[in-house]
Design a protein around this motif. Structure first.
Motif, PDB file in Angstrom:
ATOM      1  N   GLU A 159       0.826  -1.208   0.000  1.00 25.55           N
ATOM      2  CA  GLU A 159       0.000   0.000   0.000  1.00 25.55           C
ATOM      3  C   GLU A 159       0.862   1.261   0.000  1.00 25.55           C
ATOM      4  O   GLU A 159       0.525   2.269  -0.624  1.00 25.55           O
ATOM      5  CB  GLU A 159      -0.931   0.007   1.209  1.00 25.55           C
ATOM      6  CG  GLU A 159      -1.874   1.188   1.223  1.00 25.55           C
ATOM      7  CD  GLU A 159      -2.799   1.184   2.436  1.00 25.55           C
ATOM      8  OE1 GLU A 159      -3.126   2.290   2.885  1.00 25.55           O
ATOM      9  OE2 GLU A 159      -3.155   0.099   2.915  1.00 25.55           O
ATOM     10  N   THR A 177       1.780   3.320  -3.084  1.00 24.68           N
ATOM     11  CA  THR A 177       0.777   4.153  -3.752  1.00 24.68           C
ATOM     12  C   THR A 177       0.686   5.557  -3.157  1.00 24.68           C
ATOM     13  O   THR A 177      -0.170   6.338  -3.574  1.00 24.68           O
ATOM     14  CB  THR A 177      -0.614   3.489  -3.681  1.00 24.68           C
ATOM     15  OG1 THR A 177      -1.051   3.450  -2.316  1.00 24.68           O
ATOM     16  CG2 THR A 177      -0.587   2.088  -4.257  1.00 24.68           C
ATOM     17  N   HIS A 178       1.538   5.892  -2.200  1.00 21.28           N
ATOM     18  CA  HIS A 178       1.470   7.200  -1.542  1.00 21.28           C
ATOM     19  C   HIS A 178       2.186   8.268  -2.364  1.00 21.28           C
ATOM     20  O   HIS A 178       3.364   8.137  -2.675  1.00 21.28           O
ATOM     21  CB  HIS A 178       2.058   7.134  -0.125  1.00 21.28           C
ATOM     22  CG  HIS A 178       1.123   6.492   0.841  1.00 21.28           C
ATOM     23  ND1 HIS A 178       0.171   7.205   1.520  1.00 21.28           N
ATOM     24  CD2 HIS A 178       0.961   5.205   1.213  1.00 21.28           C
ATOM     25  CE1 HIS A 178      -0.535   6.385   2.282  1.00 21.28           C
ATOM     26  NE2 HIS A 178      -0.063   5.157   2.109  1.00 21.28           N
ATOM     27  N   TYR A 179       1.444   9.295  -2.697  1.00 17.47           N
ATOM     28  CA  TYR A 179       1.974  10.416  -3.466  1.00 17.47           C
ATOM     29  C   TYR A 179       1.661  11.730  -2.747  1.00 17.47           C
ATOM     30  O   TYR A 179       1.362  12.734  -3.371  1.00 17.47           O
ATOM     31  CB  TYR A 179       1.391  10.412  -4.885  1.00 17.47           C
ATOM     32  CG  TYR A 179       1.953   9.284  -5.707  1.00 17.47           C
ATOM     33  CD1 TYR A 179       3.071   9.477  -6.494  1.00 17.47           C
ATOM     34  CD2 TYR A 179       1.392   8.014  -5.662  1.00 17.47           C
ATOM     35  CE1 TYR A 179       3.619   8.435  -7.234  1.00 17.47           C
ATOM     36  CE2 TYR A 179       1.927   6.964  -6.389  1.00 17.47           C
ATOM     37  CZ  TYR A 179       3.038   7.188  -7.170  1.00 17.47           C
ATOM     38  OH  TYR A 179       3.579   6.149  -7.898  1.00 17.47           O
ATOM     39  N   ARG A 222       7.435   5.818  -0.381  1.00 20.79           N
ATOM     40  CA  ARG A 222       7.609   4.840  -1.459  1.00 20.79           C
ATOM     41  C   ARG A 222       9.008   4.226  -1.437  1.00 20.79           C
ATOM     42  O   ARG A 222       9.163   3.012  -1.590  1.00 20.79           O
ATOM     43  CB  ARG A 222       7.299   5.477  -2.813  1.00 20.79           C
ATOM     44  CG  ARG A 222       5.834   5.878  -2.943  1.00 20.79           C
ATOM     45  CD  ARG A 222       5.431   6.283  -4.346  1.00 20.79           C
ATOM     46  NE  ARG A 222       6.327   7.186  -5.022  1.00 20.79           N
ATOM     47  CZ  ARG A 222       6.305   8.522  -4.922  1.00 20.79           C
ATOM     48  NH1 ARG A 222       5.416   9.126  -4.137  1.00 20.79           N
ATOM     49  NH2 ARG A 222       7.142   9.263  -5.619  1.00 20.79           N
ATOM     50  N   GLY A 225       5.099  -3.506  -8.323  1.00 21.34           N
ATOM     51  CA  GLY A 225       5.107  -2.217  -7.635  1.00 21.34           C
ATOM     52  C   GLY A 225       6.488  -1.582  -7.625  1.00 21.34           C
ATOM     53  O   GLY A 225       6.636  -0.366  -7.810  1.00 21.34           O
ATOM     54  N   LYS A 242       7.210  -0.332 -11.084  1.00 24.40           N
ATOM     55  CA  LYS A 242       6.478   0.915 -11.332  1.00 24.40           C
ATOM     56  C   LYS A 242       7.246   2.097 -10.759  1.00 24.40           C
ATOM     57  O   LYS A 242       7.312   3.163 -11.373  1.00 24.40           O
ATOM     58  CB  LYS A 242       5.077   0.843 -10.726  1.00 24.40           C
ATOM     59  CG  LYS A 242       4.248   2.098 -10.972  1.00 24.40           C
ATOM     60  CD  LYS A 242       2.882   1.973 -10.328  1.00 24.40           C
ATOM     61  CE  LYS A 242       2.051   3.212 -10.548  1.00 24.40           C
ATOM     62  NZ  LYS A 242       2.555   4.399  -9.864  1.00 24.40           N
ATOM     63  N   GLN A 243       7.841   1.924  -9.589  1.00 20.50           N
ATOM     64  CA  GLN A 243       8.629   3.007  -9.004  1.00 20.50           C
ATOM     65  C   GLN A 243       9.867   3.304  -9.851  1.00 20.50           C
ATOM     66  O   GLN A 243      10.395   4.411  -9.819  1.00 20.50           O
ATOM     67  CB  GLN A 243       9.040   2.663  -7.573  1.00 20.50           C
ATOM     68  CG  GLN A 243       7.881   2.531  -6.616  1.00 20.50           C
ATOM     69  CD  GLN A 243       6.988   3.752  -6.597  1.00 20.50           C
ATOM     70  OE1 GLN A 243       7.453   4.883  -6.487  1.00 20.50           O
ATOM     71  NE2 GLN A 243       5.690   3.532  -6.738  1.00 20.50           N
TER      72      GLN A 243
END
Length: 118
Positions: free
Chosen positions: A10, A13-15, A28, A67, A70-71
């Motif tokens: 989870e 997903t922090h922006y 992240r 994930g 994606k980063q």
């Protein structure tokens, strides 16, 4: 273990941003590091963990890999760098010592190993 893994996933997903800037990137990066350490530690001790797949289900493992990847395409250099470093550590990690270990094989690992030789 499932809650820890879920929290780390989870966190990817922090922006969030505030007056200090993109504080979500700190979260992240920490989650990328945490996921990599979590996975490599479990892989190392897999032989002694009964029901290993309950500790690290293959689907959750592949979600973690996705994930982290994606980063690796995010706009911040420090996030991309850490994602790349940790992804390569996971790519080069031996699979867990359990029956059906190929379920934890990174999709396209052979191609990526050719692209990023050790």
């Amino acid at each position: 273990m499932a809650k820890c893994l879920g929290a780390l996933l989870e966190g990817l997903t922090h922006y969030n941003t505030d007056e200090r800037g993109d504080v979500g990137s700190w979260i992240r990066i920490s989650c990328v590091l945490g996921l990599s350490t979590f996975v490599r530690t479990l892989f190392t001790h897999s032989k002694s963990l009964p029901n290993f797949s309950e500790y690290l289900p293959p689907g959750k493992y592949h979600a973690a890999i996705g994930g982290i990847l994606k980063q690796g395409v995010e706009r911040l250099d420090n996030v991309r760098h850490q994602a790349g470093v940790q992804f390569l550590k996971l790519l080069r990690s031996p699979l867990p010592e359990v029956d059906g270990k190929e379920r934890w094989k990174i999709f396209g690992a052979e191609i990526m190993n050719d692209l990023f030789p050790g």
